[in-house]
Every structure is written in C-alpha cells, then in structure tokens.
Design an enzyme around this catalytic site. Structure first.
Site, PDB file in Angstrom:
ATOM      1  N   GLY A 202       0.848  -1.185   0.000  1.00 24.49           N
ATOM      2  CA  GLY A 202       0.000   0.000   0.000  1.00 24.49           C
ATOM      3  C   GLY A 202       0.881   1.232   0.000  1.00 24.49           C
ATOM      4  N   SER A 203       0.796   2.056  -1.015  1.00 26.16           N
ATOM      5  CA  SER A 203       1.794   3.108  -1.161  1.00 26.16           C
ATOM      6  C   SER A 203       1.384   4.099  -2.245  1.00 26.16           C
ATOM      7  CB  SER A 203       3.150   2.475  -1.499  1.00 26.16           C
ATOM      8  OG  SER A 203       2.983   1.488  -2.504  1.00 26.16           O
TER       9      SER A 203
END
Length: 241
Positions: A202-203
């Site tokens: 997640g980024s």
C-alpha cells in the site's frame, strides 16, 4: 456453417491461452511472503479450523497482491505512462525531491495512490536512461496525504529521454508499506512500461512531468500501470484538474 476441425495441438494451445488469461505471473518478491502466509495457514488450521479458513483467504489475497501481469504500453514520442495501478489523487505543482539535486523549480506532479488491492509492480513512465537513483528514509504516513511526498520513506529515479527531457518517478512508502524495492541502477536503459520495482503493501508513486507535458488524467481517475497515458509533451489538450 459447421465449425472447422482443429488439431489436438491447436486445442492444447487454446486451453493454454485460456489458462494464461486466468493465471497471472507472481512477482519474485511475493514468493517468500506467499510461503509465509501458507505456513501460517497450516498452523491456524491446527489451532482452530475457522482460523485456518481465515488464513486461506489471506493467502489468496497475498497471491493476488503480488500478481505481475503483462501490459501493452502505448509507444509514441512525448507520452508519459502511468508507473502504477491506482487512483490519481493529486495533480499539483511541486519541486522534485531535494536529494536528486534538480533545484527548486516546480514541475507538474501527478500522484497515484495504490491501495492493498492494486497491483504494486512499478513500471517506467518513459523510455530513457536512468541518470540518478536516490533513496531517503522517512516516516510511514498514509500515502494518500500530500505531506507523504516530503515526509515518508522514498526512492527516486531520474529518467532522461532521448530528447534530453528528464522525468522523475518517486516510490513512496505508505501506512502499511515497509519495503521499497528498486531493481535498477544508474546508467541502465529502460523502455516505457518496463518493470523497475515494487512496493509492499500500500503506497504511492509520484511522477514529475517534463516541461511542457500536459496532464491527460483527472483527480479521481483510475490508472493502469504501463498502459494509462498520464501526459503528453506534444499534446494541445487542456489541463485536467
């Protein structure tokens, strides 16, 4: 009209093509994690059967997270391609990361937020030579926030096109991301859409466009890494905001 007969070899090829359309290759970074999730699932089954089924769901999610599908990248001079799957959550004017030494002049920055269900393989937005790679440790704030570009752990690349224009792409860790992987080094040549790394889990990726490049995406739009055109250096279409 009756269907033409096919040979067993053709039938096998059709079956293989169908299977390939369902099964997606897994990124090499995912192999260890899938084994860890699978081993944990076995332990959970030994502890309590319902927990084991939760582990099965999480293992399937891990396999899905590390998928590495092939993409068909548009090939035309001046295009800047999305480096990741996700949602365009910001289009602003900003200076590139200071560690790249590109000065304070602002550029149009397109930010793409990746949630835990997006494909996290990162791809080069343009064809060119990697002139600079710079890693900087930092925080792990929610990557959806504007300040994540400055405060979070990140890895930045400067890619110089054949026309001399430079495009900056920045891998930014997120709230649950704890590892940025960059598989390229300074001096190598990349094709547009070529894989160069991955972030888990997640980024965000920021792309600083070259001068004159007009964004062709809007905030809230879903982008596909290696396929969606973010901008066009030679386009005359209006700027989307």
């Amino acid at each position: 009209m009756p269907r033409a007969a096919t040979s067993p070899k053709q039938d096998r090829k059709t079956d293989m093509d169908s299977l390939t359309s369902i099964l997606t290759p897994i990124h090499k970074e995912g192999h260890r994690w899938i084994l860890i999730f699978a081993a944990a699932t076995i332990v959970l089954f030994l502890i309590w059967n319902p927990l084991g089924w939760i582990g099965v769901v999480l293992t399937l999610w891990c396999i899905y997270f590390f998928r590495d599908p092939d993409r068909v990248t548009p090939a035309r001079e001046g295009l800047v391609i999305s480096p990741a799957d996700g949602v365009v959550n910001m289009i602003v004017e900003a200076s590139p990361p200071e560690e790249l030494g590109l000065g304070d002049m602002t550029r149009t920055r397109v930010s793409i937020f990746m949630n835990v269900f997006n494909c996290h393989v990162n791809r080069s937005p343009v064809a060119g030579k990697v002139k600079r790679v710079a890693y900087r440790p930092g925080l792990f704030l929610n990557a959806d926030l504007d300040k994540a570009s400055d405060a979070n752990e990140r890895n930045s690349l400067v890619i110089e096109r054949a026309d001399g224009e430079q495009v900056v792409v920045v891998q930014i860790a997120g709230l649950v991301a704890r590892r940025i992987v960059c598989d390229v080094a300074e001096g190598i040549d990349l094709s547009a859409g070529e894989r160069f790394g991955i972030i888990r889990f997640g980024s965000r990726l920021d792309v600083y466009l070259p001068a004159g490049a007009v964004p062709l995406v809007a905030v809230g739009q879903t982008s596909i890494g290696g396929e969606t055109v973010l901008a066009d250096s030679i386009s005359v279409e209006p700027h989307h905001v």
